[in-house]
Design a protein around this motif. Structure first.
Motif, PDB file in Angstrom:
ATOM      1  N   ASN A 729       0.837  -1.192   0.000  1.00 48.10           N
ATOM      2  CA  ASN A 729       0.000   0.000   0.000  1.00 48.10           C
ATOM      3  C   ASN A 729       0.872   1.243   0.000  1.00 48.10           C
ATOM      4  O   ASN A 729       2.029   1.204   0.467  1.00 48.10           O
ATOM      5  CB  ASN A 729      -0.886   0.013   1.246  1.00 48.10           C
ATOM      6  N   THR A 731       0.470   3.755   1.846  1.00 50.58           N
ATOM      7  CA  THR A 731       0.643   4.266   3.199  1.00 50.58           C
ATOM      8  C   THR A 731       1.672   3.461   3.998  1.00 50.58           C
ATOM      9  O   THR A 731       2.063   3.861   5.090  1.00 50.58           O
ATOM     10  CB  THR A 731      -0.692   4.226   3.943  1.00 50.58           C
ATOM     11  N   ASP A 732       2.060   2.332   3.471  1.00 54.41           N
ATOM     12  CA  ASP A 732       3.055   1.504   4.190  1.00 54.41           C
ATOM     13  C   ASP A 732       4.407   2.193   4.284  1.00 54.41           C
ATOM     14  O   ASP A 732       4.805   2.925   3.367  1.00 54.41           O
ATOM     15  CB  ASP A 732       3.254   0.167   3.465  1.00 54.41           C
ATOM     16  N   ILE A 757       6.206  -1.565   7.591  1.00 53.31           N
ATOM     17  CA  ILE A 757       5.364  -1.205   8.722  1.00 53.31           C
ATOM     18  C   ILE A 757       4.017  -0.770   8.171  1.00 53.31           C
ATOM     19  O   ILE A 757       3.920   0.189   7.397  1.00 53.31           O
ATOM     20  CB  ILE A 757       5.968  -0.063   9.571  1.00 53.31           C
ATOM     21  N   ARG A 758       3.023  -1.552   8.526  1.00 46.14           N
ATOM     22  CA  ARG A 758       1.669  -1.205   8.077  1.00 46.14           C
ATOM     23  C   ARG A 758       0.824  -0.998   9.314  1.00 46.14           C
ATOM     24  O   ARG A 758       0.456  -1.948   9.998  1.00 46.14           O
ATOM     25  CB  ARG A 758       1.112  -2.321   7.214  1.00 46.14           C
ATOM     26  N   GLY A 759       0.582   0.309   9.635  1.00 47.77           N
ATOM     27  CA  GLY A 759      -0.156   0.619  10.858  1.00 47.77           C
ATOM     28  C   GLY A 759       0.630   0.138  12.055  1.00 47.77           C
ATOM     29  O   GLY A 759       1.796   0.509  12.233  1.00 47.77           O
ATOM     30  N   ASN A 760       0.023  -0.751  12.844  1.00 49.59           N
ATOM     31  CA  ASN A 760       0.728  -1.275  14.003  1.00 49.59           C
ATOM     32  C   ASN A 760       1.466  -2.579  13.707  1.00 49.59           C
ATOM     33  O   ASN A 760       2.064  -3.163  14.585  1.00 49.59           O
ATOM     34  CB  ASN A 760      -0.254  -1.509  15.151  1.00 49.59           C
ATOM     35  N   ASN A 761       1.337  -3.029  12.496  1.00 50.56           N
ATOM     36  CA  ASN A 761       1.957  -4.317  12.154  1.00 50.56           C
ATOM     37  C   ASN A 761       3.333  -4.139  11.534  1.00 50.56           C
ATOM     38  O   ASN A 761       3.597  -3.171  10.836  1.00 50.56           O
ATOM     39  CB  ASN A 761       1.072  -5.069  11.168  1.00 50.56           C
TER      40      ASN A 761
END
Lengths: 837, 134
Positions: A729, A731-732, A757-761
């Motif tokens: 994505n 946003t990643d 890093i995708r959000g909290n992941n």
């Protein structure tokens, strides 16, 4: 301080026994010598001497029992028990750990002296006092080796009952200082796994009985000098001498068999200093025994008999010094380490050298002189020559083995001095004749010969030839004088047969060297001539044929050594194209990948797999199954002939040790030995998967990691990863680790594993490089140091071993000869004992 | 003079010969620079393994070639070629004694003797020997 869990009673008991053994031996020898002044029968001095010797024997038995009890019950507060035994050790090795250490082996030696002395006491008679008296002096020294007390700041002996917490090597460890230190000791250090072998159970007692038996003829000789019975001692000493020759010889050969069977020497004799140290006294002992026979029959050569008998015992002391002083340190693979007793051993040696020299010189006028000269046609003449040859053999071996001693004594000053003298002459010759002879270089220290085998063989093979011929011809001579024509007639048959047989065999075996042929001929001549003597002269009366049987055995040993060594073939030739030129001509190791079948001389071999031993005491062993096949000419299929299981012992203490496995046939042995194997994944439970366990490395930019067959360099962090291409994505947050991989051929590949890093992941996208068998991953950056975590997973290589296989033809002749030699000695001892009564 | 005496003298002479030959065939503990001067002669060289440099053994390529770098007592470093398989636990070795000779840049080892430090706290060091020729 009070230490719970200790059993101090055994230490106290042990110390009491050691002190008692020492004091009683001292009292015994003093009383026995005092008794020599007067009449012996009903002599109270002699009786006290005997009683004291009895107490000494009791005390020695007490030390053994206490030590054994401590080891058996794993009382690890005692250093000896902790150092040499462990809970997992099987019972059969309890004895082995008893004599693994120096103290225990001195004790074993002392026990044998006690046993032999009681046989002499039991036989009784006038020789008890002088002989047991001399042995008691030896016991004084041996007991002092166990005292472990300080006398004027010098430590006398090494205490086998020292507490672990008092041992200088241990006492500074912090936990040792705590009262409950024993609870922290889970197990003993244990018997060195290398020595967990049945040979370790039977070889040391035999060898030490052999060493101990040299003291008896020595004690008879000194006793004869002390008592003024200058020649009478010979007769009762003869059976003892042959007993010792038999036992010591057995001990030496057992060592050879151990080396051949279990150690990775690749043969039965390596001219190792420790082997030499037991061989040399045997050589002079054989000489001494033969001189005693000469004296018994002809009253000749008493001085030589004295010298050989005494020197044999002194050489046993010297070899004790060599192997236990640590002086061989860098030259021998298996010498004892220094326990700080070398000074004591030197005193011990010096005492007997000086005592024997003093007694011999003092009494030299009283020794009977030989008036008549030996005839060349007499048996004693040739036997005498034989003993001198044995002495030369012993001298040569001793000299080379002693090089570390000479080096320590600064002997190179002398060799440099001699070298300068020689150089002076060389210089003159060069100047006068325009020659160009090399000058001898000055040296600052000496090391053993670079090729010990070649060095010893150069001397010992001609000596073996001379000894072989002498043992073949001597018996056909009679004592005093022989009719030469008759002798020629008798010997010619064997001579003719031997020439024919050795010509046939050397044609069969394709011997192409003269020296091999000469040795082959002599050994066959030895066998045939002695057999002929047994048949035609002794009419096959076995009871009289001790000498002939032993000599046949000697001949067969020579034959076995010659053929198995000169005709041994390394069948594990490497068939790869790599050639390293003349410097590295021999390719003796072959690589076997698990499952592959490779041709090797007459066989096809296959490495089937490995497994660990199952029993708890066997877990340390890895067994490699090697199958040997032969091609069936009819079916063209490979038929399995046999299977060998060489072992690698995973030995934490001494490093991994590989133990050969040998298939024995009547005519040859096939010896198989693992020279290299990969143990990286032995402990790994996933060892069946195609990948090894992943390794994580923290790397910063510029760091390099060396892998099995490549180099990995982190050249940078790519912050602008092409997200679209990786289906990420927008946003990643993504970063790639730019890894440069350089393989053996300097070929470079770049791999970029990506961290996302995708959000909290947090997840990652690894890269797999199939050609290199590598998987690279970049799971995270460490916030504290900014280093990247790189996870490296390597593909498992096919499991392989590197092995060596050697065929030793006719080696059974060696062992058969050894048995015959022992048998011959037994027959001879029986005959001597019978004729004495 | 007795015959025995004559024989004894001959034998003693042979014995002295044996001793002299021992002296002349005894080797010398040395270093790389001495060994490099006389390339025909074998030397015993002791030193330490250079653990930073490549220790190479690739049995797939050649099971009988093992190479590494050793620094001798005087600090001189040389590449060592050994005609045999890699000794077990080679990296653990503390001190190495090589027997062999120098060639152009390298040292050809016939024998490698390893001194391995014991895992336990005792001072005795155990020696292991590896020979190129069996």
């Amino acid at each position: 301080m009070n230490y719970p869990g200790e059993h101090p009673i055994f230490g106290q008991l042990g110390h009491l026994f050691v002190a008692l053994a020492f004091a009683a031996a001292l009292l015994s020898c003093i009383c026995y010598f005092a008794s020599l002044k007067g009449e012996l029968i009903g002599n109270s001095w002699a009786r006290i001497g005997r009683i004291a010797f009895g107490i000494h024997s009791f005390a020695v038995a007490g030390i053994v029992a206490t030590m054994f009890y401590v080891i058996y019950n794993h009382y690890f507060e005692y250093y000896y028990a902790w150092y040499h035994s462990s809970y997992t050790l099987p019972f059969r090795y309890m004895f082995a750990c008893f004599w693994e250490g120096q103290e225990g082996s001195f004790l074993l030696w002392a026990v044998w002296h006690v046993v032999l002395s009681w046989i002499i006491i039991w036989k009784g008679g006038e020789w008890e006092a002088p002989v047991v008296g001399v042995i008691a002096t030896v016991q004084v020294f041996l007991s002092s080796m166990l005292l472990g007390v300080y006398v004027f700041g010098y430590k006398l002996g090494s205490d086998p009952f020292i507490y672990l917490r008092n041992n200088p090597e241990m006492q500074n460890l912090p936990f040792i200082k705590m009262a409950d230190y024993l609870t922290k000791i889970k197990d003993g250090r244990g018997l060195n796994p290398l020595l967990q072998n049945y040979w370790m159970v039977i070889h040391p007692p035999t060898l030490f009985l052999g060493f101990a038996s040299t003291v008896v003829p020595f004690a008879f000789a000194l006793g004869g000098l002390i008592k003024g019975k200058y020649t009478e001692w010979v007769k009762p000493a003869i059976p003892w001498a042959f007993f010792g020759v038999m036992i010591l010889g057995t001990g030496v050969l057992m060592g050879a068999a151990w080396a051949y069977e279990a150690l990775s020497f690749g043969g039965f004799w390596a001219w190792d200093p420790v082997e030499n140290a037991s061989l040399v006294p045997w050589l002079t002992f054989v000489g001494a025994a033969h001189l005693m026979l000469i004296f018994k029959h002809r009253q000749h050569s008493i001085v030589s008999t004295y010298i050989f008998t005494i020197v044999t015992f002194l050489l046993v002391l010297y070899s004790t010094f060599l192997t236990r002083s640590g002086i061989l340190g860098s030259t021998s693979v298996h010498a004892f380490t220094d326990l700080g007793m070398s000074g004591q051993l030197i005193v011990y040696m010096a005492f007997y050298v000086l005592l024997s020299a003093y007694l011999l010189i003092k009494n030299r006028k009283k020794l009977p002189k030989t008036e008549v000269e030996e005839e060349i046609s007499s048996r004693e003449f040739w036997m005498f020559i034989g003993t001198l040859v044995l002495m030369i053999s012993a001298m040569q071996i001793t000299f080379t083995t002693s090089i570390p001693v000479f080096d320590k004594l600064g002997f190179y000053h002398i060799t440099n001095g001699l070298g300068s003298v020689v150089n002076l002459f060389v210089g003159i010759i060069n100047r006068l004749f325009g020659a160009d002879i090399h000058l001898i270089a000055k040296r600052h220290n000496l090391s053993p010969p670079d090729d010990p085998k070649a060095h010893y063989n150069l001397w010992q093979l001609p000596i073996a030839v001379i000894l072989g011929v002498l043992t073949a011809i001597s018996q056909f001579f009679k004592y005093k004088t022989t009719d030469e024509k008759e002798w020629m007639k008798k010997i010619s048959l064997s001579l003719l047969l031997s020439v024919l047989l050795s010509a046939f065999i050397s044609w069969q075996l394709e011997f192409n060297r003269v020296n091999y042929f000469i040795l082959l001929f002599t050994s066959i001549f030895t066998v045939i001539a002695n057999f002929d003597f047994m048949v035609r002269v002794l009419k096959l009366k076995v009871g009289l044929s001790g000498a002939s049987i032993a000599h046949i055995g000697f001949g067969m040993i020579l034959l076995g050594i010659l053929i198995s060594n000169s005709k041994s073939t390394i069948i594990s030739q490497n068939h790869s194209d790599v050639n390293l030129g003349k410097d590295f001509p021999n390719n003796e190791n072959v690589m076997l990948i698990k499952g592959d079948t490779v041709p090797m001389k007459d066989y096809y071999i296959s490495y089937k797999g490995r497994h660990r031993g199952t029993a708890i005491t066997d877990e340390k062993n890895l067994y490699y199954t090697i199958e040997y096949f032969k091609r069936n000419p009819d079916t063209k299929r490979l038929d399995k002939e046999f299977e060998l299981m060489p072992t690698v012992q995973l030995n934490q203490r001494m490093g991994n040790v590989s133990e050969p496995s040998t298939k024995r046939f009547a005519m040859k042995d096939i010896y198989t030995h693992i020279t290299y194997a990969d143990f990286d994944d032995v402990e790994d439970p996933t060892s069946d998967s195609i990948y090894k366990k992943p390794i994580t490395k923290q790397m910063k930019v510029g760091d390099t990691v060396a892998l099995v067959n490549s180099l990995l360099i982190l050249t940078g962090i790519d912050k602008e990863v092409d997200k679209a291409a990786m289906k990420l994505n927008n946003t990643d947050l993504a970063a790639g680790a730019i890894l440069k991989v350089i393989d053996i051929n300097k070929h470079e590949t770049v791999a970029v594993p990506v961290m996302v890093i995708r959000g909290n992941n947090l997840f990652s996208i690894p890269v797999t490089l199939d050609s290199l068998g590598l998987k690279l991953d970049f799971p995270k950056i460490n916030p504290e140091n900014g280093k990247a975590d790189i996870v490296i997973t390597e593909k498992r290589k096919n499991e392989f071993i590197i092995m060596k296989a050697i065929i030793f033809p006719w080696i059974n002749l060696l062992w058969l000869g050894a048995l015959l030699m022992i048998l011959g000695c037994l027959v001879a001892i029986r005959k001597r004992l019978r004729t004495r009564d | 003079m007795k015959k025995t005496h004559i024989v004894a003298i001959i034998l003693i002479a042979v014995g002295i010969g044996a001793i002299l030959s021992t002296v002349s065939s005894s080797g010398t503990y040395s270093d790389f620079s001495v060994a490099a001067k006389n390339k025909d002669m074998d030397y015993h060289v002791n030193g330490k393994l250079d653990k930073a440099k490549d220790i190479h053994y690739n049995p797939e390529e050649n099971a009988n070639l093992f190479t590494f770098y050793m620094i001798d007592k005087k600090g001189v470093e040389r590449k060592v070629l050994y005609n045999g398989s890699k000794p077990q636990d080679f990296e653990k070795s503390d001190e190495i004694v090589l027997v062999g000779h120098c060639t152009g840049k390298d040292f050809m080892a016939k024998t490698i003797l390893l001194k391995c430090p014991s895992k336990y706290s005792n001072p005795n060091e155990d020696m292991k020997e590896f020979k190129a020729k069996g």
